[in-house]
Design a protein around this motif. Structure first.
Motif, PDB file in Angstrom:
ATOM      1  N   MET A   6       0.807  -1.210   0.000  1.00  0.00           N
ATOM      2  CA  MET A   6       0.000   0.000   0.000  1.00  0.00           C
ATOM      3  C   MET A   6       0.843   1.265   0.000  1.00  0.00           C
ATOM      4  N   GLU A   7       1.996   1.217   0.669  1.00  0.00           N
ATOM      5  CA  GLU A   7       2.791   2.435   0.811  1.00  0.00           C
ATOM      6  C   GLU A   7       3.355   2.941  -0.510  1.00  0.00           C
ATOM      7  N   ARG A   8       3.424   2.080  -1.523  1.00  0.00           N
ATOM      8  CA  ARG A   8       4.003   2.528  -2.789  1.00  0.00           C
ATOM      9  C   ARG A   8       3.199   3.680  -3.382  1.00  0.00           C
ATOM     10  N   ASP A   9       1.886   3.552  -3.369  1.00  0.00           N
ATOM     11  CA  ASP A   9       1.035   4.617  -3.907  1.00  0.00           C
ATOM     12  C   ASP A   9       1.122   5.874  -3.053  1.00  0.00           C
ATOM     13  N   ILE A  10       1.105   5.698  -1.733  1.00  0.00           N
ATOM     14  CA  ILE A  10       1.099   6.849  -0.837  1.00  0.00           C
ATOM     15  C   ILE A  10       2.401   7.640  -0.941  1.00  0.00           C
ATOM     16  N   LEU A  11       3.506   6.931  -1.104  1.00  0.00           N
ATOM     17  CA  LEU A  11       4.802   7.596  -1.200  1.00  0.00           C
ATOM     18  C   LEU A  11       5.057   8.190  -2.583  1.00  0.00           C
ATOM     19  N   ALA A  12       4.352   7.676  -3.586  1.00  0.00           N
ATOM     20  CA  ALA A  12       4.665   8.058  -4.969  1.00  0.00           C
ATOM     21  C   ALA A  12       4.081   9.397  -5.378  1.00  0.00           C
ATOM     22  N   PHE A  34      -0.128  -1.249   7.408  1.00  0.00           N
ATOM     23  CA  PHE A  34       1.061  -1.500   6.603  1.00  0.00           C
ATOM     24  C   PHE A  34       1.696  -2.831   6.991  1.00  0.00           C
ATOM     25  N   GLY A  35       2.403  -3.424   6.041  1.00  0.00           N
ATOM     26  CA  GLY A  35       3.219  -4.578   6.353  1.00  0.00           C
ATOM     27  C   GLY A  35       4.523  -4.125   6.978  1.00  0.00           C
ATOM     28  N   LYS A  36       5.558  -4.928   6.853  1.00  0.00           N
ATOM     29  CA  LYS A  36       6.855  -4.569   7.407  1.00  0.00           C
ATOM     30  C   LYS A  36       7.453  -3.421   6.598  1.00  0.00           C
ATOM     31  N   ASN A  46      -4.790  -5.386  12.823  1.00  0.00           N
ATOM     32  CA  ASN A  46      -4.080  -5.067  11.588  1.00  0.00           C
ATOM     33  C   ASN A  46      -3.355  -6.291  11.046  1.00  0.00           C
ATOM     34  N   ASP A  47      -2.642  -6.102   9.951  1.00  0.00           N
ATOM     35  CA  ASP A  47      -1.989  -7.229   9.277  1.00  0.00           C
ATOM     36  C   ASP A  47      -0.798  -7.776  10.057  1.00  0.00           C
ATOM     37  N   ASN A  48      -0.408  -7.079  11.104  1.00  0.00           N
ATOM     38  CA  ASN A  48       0.695  -7.540  11.941  1.00  0.00           C
ATOM     39  C   ASN A  48       0.215  -8.300  13.172  1.00  0.00           C
TER      40      ASN A  48
END
Length: 422
Positions: free
Chosen positions: A95-101, A168-170, A213-215
């Motif tokens: 998910m973070e790829r879109d948010i950071l991009a 978020f994942g790791k 969450n996923d963790n």
């Protein structure tokens, strides 16, 4: 001053006609309260409200613009009670790829395009449940409220209340601060009270809490109770991301109003939901919808696995309906799809029909039930005198040919008495 007025008038022409008087002639009209289709009906709209439904008089017709939808099925505007307009993720990609991009400005601009696509699809209200930065959804809501952009009404939750790390994942060390930019992290009951208080101060419409969450981190019953107690005291409803039976039970015991997803709910928990009138938002999809998402993603799944997931979701939905749990339509559309965002969002609605629910039940879930769950009964999700004029139409007969007809974009879309699509 003259230039300002001209720009205002132009914006109304471009994005929605200024409120006036309309007579809408419906080929078929769906009565969402009673789950019935009616014929030979006319709707009188004055300003942002529905004035009259049924047989109109000569006085009613005076100075009204006639909209002929005699070849279409007219329904209340659809209500998607689980959206993420400010997120776009490719299946199998973190998910973070879109948010950071992209920048916050670009997220808002892109969300505005998604919002228009929702309206094109016949969805006139969306409940946006986080993954929207720090209150970017409130900016989007303000744009929608201005009436100068083609957008559904937006109910915004602000950042999701979540255990540490959000969903978020790791994350690599360089991105460890990202969860606090995208979520509101709560670790104690005191954090929970402060978080809800801040959300209320900002003006959110609903509180969204991520129970787990996923963790594998889970909010304690004490934290959940603090969230619900504070929110209810401030007049806010609480809905919970709760995919598994044990966390669903924790959320119900804490007093939440709704459960999002609930894939693994057992029968005894469904009975508790029904007793407490806790609604369920099944963010399900069809086999074809999931295959389309996977075709654009980096994660592949065998057809048998997709079919198995769809089958389990269907089983959960039918057990919930049998138990008497209130069902509310929500798409959870954020993954890239071959269809535009609004069309992809309707896949969840179609999945309820594919699961075996009757057309009337599906349309009631997509309209009336969403309004009731939000405390807007009689104002939205219905076509009757006094209700807001949120009216959409689909060319064809939804009653007898549901899936092909609902899959189309709306042939007509009105929100608050303004025509955005005709």
């Amino acid at each position: 001053m003259r230039k300002t007025l001209l720009l205002l008038l132009l914006s109304q022409v471009a994005f929605g006609q200024a409120p006036t008087r309309y007579i809408i002639r419906a080929g078929k009209l769906f009565d969402s309260e009673n789950k019935r289709f009616k014929t030979n009906q006319e709707i009188l709209v004055e300003g942002d409200r529905i004035k009259k439904v049924g047989k109109l008089t000569a006085k009613d017709r005076a100075n009204a613009e006639v909209v002929d939808l005699s070849r279409s099925t007219v329904i209340p505007g659809l209500i998607d009670s689980h959206s993420h307009l400010l997120l776009s993720q490719v299946s199998g990609v973190p998910m973070e790829r879109d948010i950071l991009a992209i920048s916050e400005e670009e997220r808002i601009r892109r969300a505005g395009q998604y919002a228009k696509e929702y309206l094109d699809a016949g969805i006139t209200t969306v409940k946006d449940l986080g993954n929207s930065g720090q209150y970017l959804d409130l900016i989007l809501r303000k744009q929608a409220e201005s009436g100068t952009t083609a957008s559904p009404r937006i109910w915004a939750s602000g950042p999701i209340l979540s255990p540490p790390n959000g969903q978020f994942g790791k994350l690599p060390e360089a991105h460890k601060a990202l969860p606090e930019k995208e979520y509101t992290i709560v670790k104690t009951p005191e954090d929970a009270v402060a978080a809800v208080t801040e959300h209320h101060k900002r003006g959110v419409d609903v509180i969204k809490v991520c129970v787990t969450n996923d963790n594998g981190l889970i909010l304690s019953p004490e934290i959940l109770q603090a969230i619900v107690k504070t929110a209810h005291a401030k007049g806010l409803k609480v809905t919970a991301h709760a995919p598994f039976d044990d966390v669903v039970r924790d959320a119900i015991d804490a007093g939440v109003d709704g459960i999002e997803h609930g894939y693994g709910i057992g029968d005894s928990t469904l009975q508790r939901m029904a007793q407490k009138k806790v609604y369920l938002v099944p963010t399900d999809g069809t086999f074809e919808g999931y295959k389309g998402i996977l075709s654009l993603g980096e994660w592949k799944a065998a057809d048998s696995d997709v079919n198995d997931f769809v089958k389990k979701a269907k089983d959960r939905l039918l057990r919930a309906v049998k138990a008497g749990v209130p069902i509310v339509y929500g798409s959870d559309a954020y993954l890239k799809s071959p269809e535009h965002r609004g069309a992809a969002a309707k896949d969840a609605l179609i999945s309820y029909f594919v699961a075996g629910l009757a057309v009337g039940d599906v349309l009631q879930i997509g309209t009336y039930n969403g309004a009731v769950a939000a405390g807007k009964a009689g104002e939205l999700g219905v076509i009757k005198p006094g209700a807001r004029a949120d009216i959409v139409a689909f060319e064809g007969d939804l009653e007898t040919n549901f899936r092909p007809v609902i899959s189309r974009d709306a042939s007509f879309a009105m929100r608050d008495g303004k025509v955005f699509r005709k």
